[in-house]
Every structure is written in C-alpha cells, then in structure tokens.
Design an enzyme around this catalytic site. Structure first.
Site, PDB file in Angstrom:
ATOM      1  N   GLU A 144      39.076  43.066  33.257  1.00 12.12           N
ATOM      2  CA  GLU A 144      38.646  41.938  34.068  1.00 12.12           C
ATOM      3  C   GLU A 144      37.153  42.048  34.312  1.00 12.12           C
ATOM      4  OE1 GLU A 144      41.085  40.989  37.339  1.00 12.12           O
ATOM      5  OE2 GLU A 144      39.865  39.236  37.835  1.00 12.12           O
ATOM      6  N   VAL A 159      39.173  37.267  32.285  1.00  6.95           N
ATOM      7  CA  VAL A 159      40.211  38.297  32.305  1.00  6.95           C
ATOM      8  C   VAL A 159      40.689  38.418  30.866  1.00  6.95           C
ATOM      9  CG1 VAL A 159      42.407  38.998  33.304  1.00  6.95           C
ATOM     10  CG2 VAL A 159      40.910  37.448  34.556  1.00  6.95           C
ATOM     11  N   ASP A 168      22.481  40.735  21.159  1.00  4.03           N
ATOM     12  CA  ASP A 168      23.035  41.835  21.937  1.00  4.03           C
ATOM     13  C   ASP A 168      23.798  42.811  21.053  1.00  4.03           C
ATOM     14  OD1 ASP A 168      23.433  43.384  24.159  1.00  4.03           O
ATOM     15  OD2 ASP A 168      25.104  42.223  24.946  1.00  4.03           O
ATOM     16  N   VAL A 189      44.288  43.735  30.154  1.00  8.11           N
ATOM     17  CA  VAL A 189      43.580  44.962  29.778  1.00  8.11           C
ATOM     18  C   VAL A 189      42.181  45.056  30.349  1.00  8.11           C
ATOM     19  CG1 VAL A 189      44.855  45.463  27.677  1.00  8.11           C
ATOM     20  CG2 VAL A 189      42.895  43.925  27.574  1.00  8.11           C
TER      21      VAL A 189
END
Lengths: 335, 295
Positions: free
Chosen positions: A41, A46, A156, A39
C-alpha cells in the site's frame, strides 16, 4: 511484486462526494479478475496479487485511490496509464487492462513480475558471471530503446524499477515519473530520477534535458551490476555531486561546452577525470568492451553521451561470450 | 519450402515510424472512416433522444407540463446540431485555456478529449460545458501543465470542484483510458526545419516563415474538424502547409503549394509536374477536407 510505491504528498479530501453512477460495463470488467492478496500500500495505490479468471494468469492489480485526491486522479497514476497504454514490448511491463470497480476506483491490471534487479543484486547466494550482466544490460537497453523511439522518457531508472519475470526477462516498470520528450521551448523539472542514478545535467539543474538522462542511469546500473554494490551512492544531493565527480571527474567547458552556465554549476570542486588504468582497477573483471560501453553511457556532456541505438550496436553485445538466455540467469527458478 | 532449398536467414525487420504509429492508441482506438464516425454519432444521438423520451414519460402525467410535452413530436437535437454544439464548446475550451496561458499541446489535447467524449455520448445526456471543463482540467494534467482544482474553479464563474471532478472518471473510461494524443504541431515544425535543410535558400527566406506561421493557424483550425479521426498528424501538417499562403489576403497566393512541391520533389525524387507524389498523396484527402471546411 514490489511493495514500494511512489510517495507523494496528498491532502485528504473532505468536501468531494462521489456522485457518479457505477458503470455497468466496468462492473463486468471487474468480474474478470480476482484480487487474491493485498501485497502493498502506498499513498496513491494499493497493490493486490490476483488472477485473470479467463486464463488463470497471475496478475498484479494496482488500485488507484481516486477519492482521496482533491485534484482528481493523481498525476503518477495518469502518467503510468498514459505511457503504458502506448508501450508494448518484451522488456517493458505489460499493462493488461484498466477497469473501474464498484466503488469507482481505477484499477491498473499489470503483468505479475515476482522479482526485481535490486533483490537479485543484493542476494549474496547468487554469483553473477559476465554474460549474465551482459544479458540484463541488453534487456534494459532494449526496453529503453522502445520508450525513446516512441518519444517517452522514463526518468526513474534504478534497480528496483527493473522487474524480473518468472522466465528471467527484465522489464522496465514504474512509469509514474515518465514524460514525453520536451519541445525546445518547454521547461522540464530537473528534480527527477532517484539520486544515485541522476545524470550530471540534472545535478546542475538543467531544464532542457533529453532522453540521455535515462542512459546515464543505465550506465550507473551497469557499473552496479559489475561491482555488486551501488556505484555512486551520494548521501544527499550535495554529496551526490561530490561522489559523482570524484569517480568520473568534474566536467569543464573544455569537455562540455556550456556546462558552466547551468543553474547549479558554481563552487564546484574540481576533480580530475579517472585514467583508463584507474577505471580498469575499479572494474577488475570487466572486459575492455564493457568499459567502453560504460564510459559511453557515462559521458558528462549529454550531447555526446551515447543513445540507445549506439549502445545496442556496440560490439560488447555482439562479441563473445554471448549474453545468457533470460531463463538461465541467476535468480530465475529453474527445474 | 523444400528441404533442398538453402535456408536464407530473414533480414531483420526494421521498425518504421509508421509501424510505431500503428501501435499507438490514437491509431488503434481513435482512427475511423467517415462512415464509422457517422455511425458512432448516429448511435450517440439515438441514445440521447431515448434518454430524453424516457425522462418525459417518467414525468407525473397529472402535471400540466407532462401534457404539453409529447415525446412523439417533441423537437430533439439532431446529430448535426450536436456536432455544432460540441464545436462551439471546443472553441470555448481554447478561450479558457488561453486565459490560463496553457500551451498549444494542452489546448489541442483538451479539444480532442471533448470530441472523443461526444462520439460516444450525446449532449442530451451530458452538458457539454461541464464536460469541456473536465477535458481541459484533465488535459492540463496529462500534458504536464497541472492546475490545482481550487485555482481552476476560482477562475470559472459558478463552478465547483465537484462539477469538474465528477466526470473525470467517466471521461477516462469513455476514452478507453488512452490519454496520449499526437497532434500535427510537431510534424509541422519538422517539415519547417526539413525544408530549410533541403531548400536552404528558400527555407531561410521570410516567405517560408510566413507560410509556416499561416500553416500553424490552419493546424489550429483543423482541431475543430474530424481530420484528427481520419488522418495521421503528418498528413494533416502537410496538407496545411500545402494550403498555406504567404499573404492570407491574396486569393492567388499559392506559396505553400509551390514550396511544398519543390520540397517533396527533392525529398522523394519525383517530377514536379506529376502532382503530389505518393508520399503526399495520402495527405490529399486531408487537403480536400480542409479546403471544403474553409469554404
């Protein structure tokens, strides 16, 4: 599952040949999961959708591309693994397992979370009610409280990193920038947190910040949930400073002792802080208690900014209306 | 409960720091009794011996060497010797970390990785020197003091990036992918500050400063023992303070013990004469172990 991954500059490796023996134990582990569909990369991983074969549970597998890194395993992968191993909480993405496959790639098995707050905010077909915003903010703070009491800074927080489970639970994800709370003599990099959610001490280049950088981000996300549009969308780093202080006032020595000695505090345009009335006009639908909480989270001086405990104890969360139950939140598919 | 009884709402459960520690990988994966430690090392040693025996038997029997090497009476490295070798390289690891000017946290983490690796493997399977390089390289990454592999190997004679990196994966796997390590340095500093709060006059004296500095040295020494597998970091910190002196050359100096007794009495309201109070008694095992190690 989100498609975006942290981008990092990497140099393709040419001289490092794998000499390790595949590990029997790991191969057995690899047999426990199926990788059904790729789904996404990124530079360092990945992402596949998969199934835990024993339970038929949907999972996401982040396959870390080890062989491409000349310095061994990538730092983001290390951070993600290090901190998620220590954090098990309803409002934090679960690291189900870690295993290595036949080609010696590291695989992080994460719980499958189909949506994120960014998608929900952007989906114009959804209407947010005040109890919905309260529910998301509460879940955000609970997850963050668990990080902070374990001495871990997320660094983040943004709507794309707040994933939503099929039953509506919000979970903190992407710990690729996380770190442990620094000791007083340690220098930290101020180049953290996605621009729009960056606390003023980071904008000023402080090297000794604490966990309240995450609470500033929560404050900005809270405002974004109320407005349905980004609250402080700076176009670049310089613009971020202007946008932030235009909205909230430029900090001075009076309200934040020591601010003028921070590295990037120079030639700052002085904006006056907004009056309560101005804030009320901007956040028309928000009750007084919501404004109080938001102002507490967006206090300029990090020493005075509210921490997770103070925020969670605020009466905004205990007064009526109660927060929406996760499974009834907008964007959650219900029968 | 019968239906007549009124249902009393349960008070909310407070999560203590102890609860949090029990959920850490350090507690869940890396805390052992001394017997468990012994068993793990016995198993690794057997694994190593078997590997050497297999290698000897696999030799071409027509070679003269093969006839000399009889697996039955070939001297093997004992479990105790293995541990001594690991400790030797743990000290080398600190020297190397000093050369790179890495802080205490990185050193302590690297040393901890090395001991963990050799709880599950034998020095007869893996050359501890190379594993030590990998431990330090990885610890620098996990503790946010990244050193590039080129720079790292350039400073270590006769080492290649491959040698350091090829074991990174195995190391991670042996450690069950748990990278966070809690050391006694932070709790030690916490006690240092707390004594200043509770015993202000004494806490600000030079004596307390020396006792703290010397306790830090003891914490450093504790890295090369099994204490980290058997006790929590605050227990080790407390034990090191208890054994610390103002003057390390003076046999009769018990300053650390004296100050700590007063501190613990004040902190937990326990009479001084009764010996270490409950909160500290869990650390006494650690104290005894440290004392024995130093003799």
């Amino acid at each position: 599952m989100r498609l975006e991954l942290t981008h990092q500059n990497i140099t393709p490796n040419t001289d490092w040949t794998q000499t390790q023996q595949p590990l029997e134990h790991s191969q057995r582990m690899a047999d426990r999961y199926s990788k059904n569909k790729k789904v996404g990369e990124g530079t360092y991983a990945v992402v596949y959708l998969g199934t835990q074969l024993s339970t038929n549970r949907s999972i996401a597998i982040k396959e870390i591309k080890t062989e491409n890194f000349k310095d061994g395993l990538d730092m983001s992968a290390i951070r993600e693994m290090k901190y998620l191993q220590e954090l098990k909480h309803e409002n934090i993405i679960e690291l189900v397992d870690v295993f290595s496959d036949d080609s010696n790639n590291l695989n992080l098995v994460l719980e499958f979370l189909p949506s994120d707050l960014q998608h929900i905010i952007k989906d114009n077909t959804l209407t947010f009610k005040l109890p919905d915003v309260k529910s998301w903010t509460l879940m955000m703070l609970r997850g963050l409280h668990h990080c902070h009491r374990n001495g871990i800074l997320h660094r983040d927080l943004k709507p794309d990193n707040l994933l939503i489970s099929p039953n509506g639970n919000l979970k903190l994800a992407d710990f690729g920038l996380a770190r442990s709370l620094g000791t007083p003599d340690e220098n930290l990099t101020s180049n953290v947190v996605t621009r729009w959610y960056r606390a003023p001490e980071l904008l000023f280049g402080s090297r000794h910040y604490t966990e309240v950088v995450d609470l500033w981000a929560v404050g900005v996300i809270f405002a974004e949930l109320l407005l349905r549009t980004p609250y402080l969308p700076g176009k670049d780093d310089a613009d971020q400073v202007v946008v932030t202080f235009q909205a909230l006032g430029t900090p001075t020595e009076d309200i934040w002792p020591g601010v003028s000695s921070l590295p990037h505090y120079n030639n700052i345009e002085k904006f006056p802080p907004p009056s309560r009335g101005e804030l009320r006009n901007r956040f028309l639908a928000a009750p007084e208690s919501a404004l109080d909480l938001m102002c507490g989270l967006l206090i300029m001086d990090p020493n005075k900014r509210w921490d997770t405990t103070k925020s969670l104890m605020h009466h905004y969360f205990s007064e009526r209306p109660p927060p929406t139950s996760p499974e009834l939140l907008p964007g959650t598919k219900n029968p | 409960m019968t239906a007549d009884e009124p249902t009393i709402p349960k008070p909310p459960k407070r999560i203590t720091n102890d609860d949090l520690y029990r959920r850490s990988t350090q507690y869940r994966f890396w805390s052992f009794t001394t017997t468990e430690l012994q068993d793990l090392r016995t198993a690794s040693n057997r694994k190593g011996i078997q590997k050497v025996k297999d290698k000897i038997s696999a030799l071409d029997q027509t070679l003269p060497e093969a006839q000399v090497l009889n697996p039955e009476n070939f001297p093997m490295v004992s479990q105790e010797e293995e541990l001594s070798l690991v400790t030797f390289f743990a000290r080398k690891c600190v020297d190397l970390a000093n050369y790179f000017r890495l802080p205490a946290q990185v050193k302590a983490t690297a040393v901890s990785y090395l001991y963990k690796f050799f709880l599950h493997h034998s020095v007869m399977e893996f050359q501890p020197q190379y594993i030590m390089y990998t431990c330090l390289f990885l610890a620098a990454k996990t503790e946010n003091h990244f050193i590039g592999i080129r720079k790292f190997v350039e400073n270590i004679p006769k080492t290649t990036p491959e040698q350091v990196l090829q074991n990174e994966y195995l190391l991670l796997e042996t450690m069950k992918f748990s990278l966070a390590v809690h050391h006694p340095y932070q709790p030690l500093y916490g006690f240092y500050l707390d004594v200043q709060v509770l015993l202000p006059k004494l806490g600000k004296s030079q004596t307390w400063g020396y006792v703290y500095d010397n306790a830090r040295q003891l914490v450093h020494e504790s890295l090369f023992t099994d204490l980290k597998f058997c006790y929590t970091p605050p227990q080790i910190a407390l034990a090191c303070l208890w054994l610390s002196k103002e003057n390390t050359k003076d046999e009769n100096d018990h300053k650390g013990e004296l100050i700590l007794k007063r501190y613990l009495a004040k902190k937990f309201g326990v009479k001084k004469k009764k010996g270490p109070p409950n909160a500290a008694s869990s650390g006494t095992g650690a104290m005894e172990t440290i004392s024995r190690r130093r003799m």
